[in-house]
Motif scaffolding. Sequence first.
Motif, PDB file in Angstrom:
ATOM      1  N   UNK A 104       0.853  -1.172   0.000  1.00  0.00           N
ATOM      2  CA  UNK A 104       0.000   0.000   0.000  1.00  0.00           C
ATOM      3  C   UNK A 104       0.900   1.237   0.000  1.00  0.00           C
ATOM      4  N   UNK A 105       0.532   2.201  -0.818  1.00  0.00           N
ATOM      5  CA  UNK A 105       1.311   3.433  -0.892  1.00  0.00           C
ATOM      6  C   UNK A 105       0.960   4.372   0.268  1.00  0.00           C
ATOM      7  N   UNK A 106       1.788   5.362   0.445  1.00  0.00           N
ATOM      8  CA  UNK A 106       1.521   6.378   1.476  1.00  0.00           C
ATOM      9  C   UNK A 106       0.218   7.100   1.169  1.00  0.00           C
ATOM     10  N   UNK A 107      -0.004   7.416  -0.113  1.00  0.00           N
ATOM     11  CA  UNK A 107      -1.235   8.106  -0.500  1.00  0.00           C
ATOM     12  C   UNK A 107      -2.457   7.271  -0.141  1.00  0.00           C
ATOM     13  N   UNK A 108      -2.389   5.963  -0.383  1.00  0.00           N
ATOM     14  CA  UNK A 108      -3.512   5.091  -0.033  1.00  0.00           C
ATOM     15  C   UNK A 108      -3.728   5.051   1.481  1.00  0.00           C
ATOM     16  N   UNK A 109      -2.650   5.029   2.226  1.00  0.00           N
ATOM     17  CA  UNK A 109      -2.768   5.041   3.688  1.00  0.00           C
ATOM     18  C   UNK A 109      -3.452   6.307   4.183  1.00  0.00           C
ATOM     19  N   UNK A 110      -3.030   7.440   3.641  1.00  0.00           N
ATOM     20  CA  UNK A 110      -3.691   8.695   4.010  1.00  0.00           C
ATOM     21  C   UNK A 110      -5.167   8.678   3.631  1.00  0.00           C
ATOM     22  N   UNK A 111      -5.478   8.127   2.457  1.00  0.00           N
ATOM     23  CA  UNK A 111      -6.879   8.048   2.035  1.00  0.00           C
ATOM     24  C   UNK A 111      -7.689   7.252   3.048  1.00  0.00           C
ATOM     25  N   UNK A 112      -7.209   6.054   3.409  1.00  0.00           N
ATOM     26  CA  UNK A 112      -7.979   5.195   4.303  1.00  0.00           C
ATOM     27  C   UNK A 112      -8.075   5.764   5.717  1.00  0.00           C
ATOM     28  N   UNK A 113      -7.041   6.450   6.148  1.00  0.00           N
ATOM     29  CA  UNK A 113      -7.143   7.129   7.443  1.00  0.00           C
ATOM     30  C   UNK A 113      -8.200   8.229   7.388  1.00  0.00           C
ATOM     31  N   UNK A 114      -8.177   9.016   6.323  1.00  0.00           N
ATOM     32  CA  UNK A 114      -9.197  10.053   6.157  1.00  0.00           C
ATOM     33  C   UNK A 114     -10.588   9.469   6.083  1.00  0.00           C
ATOM     34  N   UNK A 115     -10.719   8.391   5.339  1.00  0.00           N
ATOM     35  CA  UNK A 115     -12.025   7.733   5.196  1.00  0.00           C
ATOM     36  C   UNK A 115     -12.525   7.215   6.535  1.00  0.00           C
ATOM     37  N   UNK A 116     -11.623   6.644   7.319  1.00  0.00           N
ATOM     38  CA  UNK A 116     -11.988   6.134   8.639  1.00  0.00           C
ATOM     39  C   UNK A 116     -12.510   7.250   9.537  1.00  0.00           C
ATOM     40  N   UNK A 117     -11.813   8.385   9.542  1.00  0.00           N
ATOM     41  CA  UNK A 117     -12.263   9.507  10.374  1.00  0.00           C
ATOM     42  C   UNK A 117     -13.553  10.116   9.842  1.00  0.00           C
ATOM     43  N   UNK A 118     -13.754  10.099   8.535  1.00  0.00           N
ATOM     44  CA  UNK A 118     -15.026  10.583   7.979  1.00  0.00           C
ATOM     45  C   UNK A 118     -16.164   9.701   8.470  1.00  0.00           C
TER      46      UNK A 118
END
Length: 98
Positions: free
Chosen positions: A1-15
């Motif tokens: 998983x890329x860093x960008x994907x990790x940031x996406x999923x973290x953002x999605x989780x908090x949303x």
Amino acid sequence: MSIAESYYWLGRSYTDKVEYNKAIEYYDHIDISASYNNLGVTHQNKGEYDKEIEYYEKSLKIKLSELGHDDISVATLYNNLGIVYLDKREYNKANEYH
């Protein structure tokens, strides 16, 4: 998983947890069209229409340069912008995007 994907999923989780400010922190680290769209949606959930428009327009600019006017994702972004302007009761502007 890329860093960008990790940031996406973290953002999605908090949303999903309705922690919009925290989600924005993660989405804001990714400078890609999908991230801008996610930031737009998150600001929509917060009722921050002007910020929502700002991010949808950034996403649209990228998509237009990558894909041109005839791509379905470009149409979706135009529709998203139209909906925001409907929410703001700016009907003429909404019609321009729809």
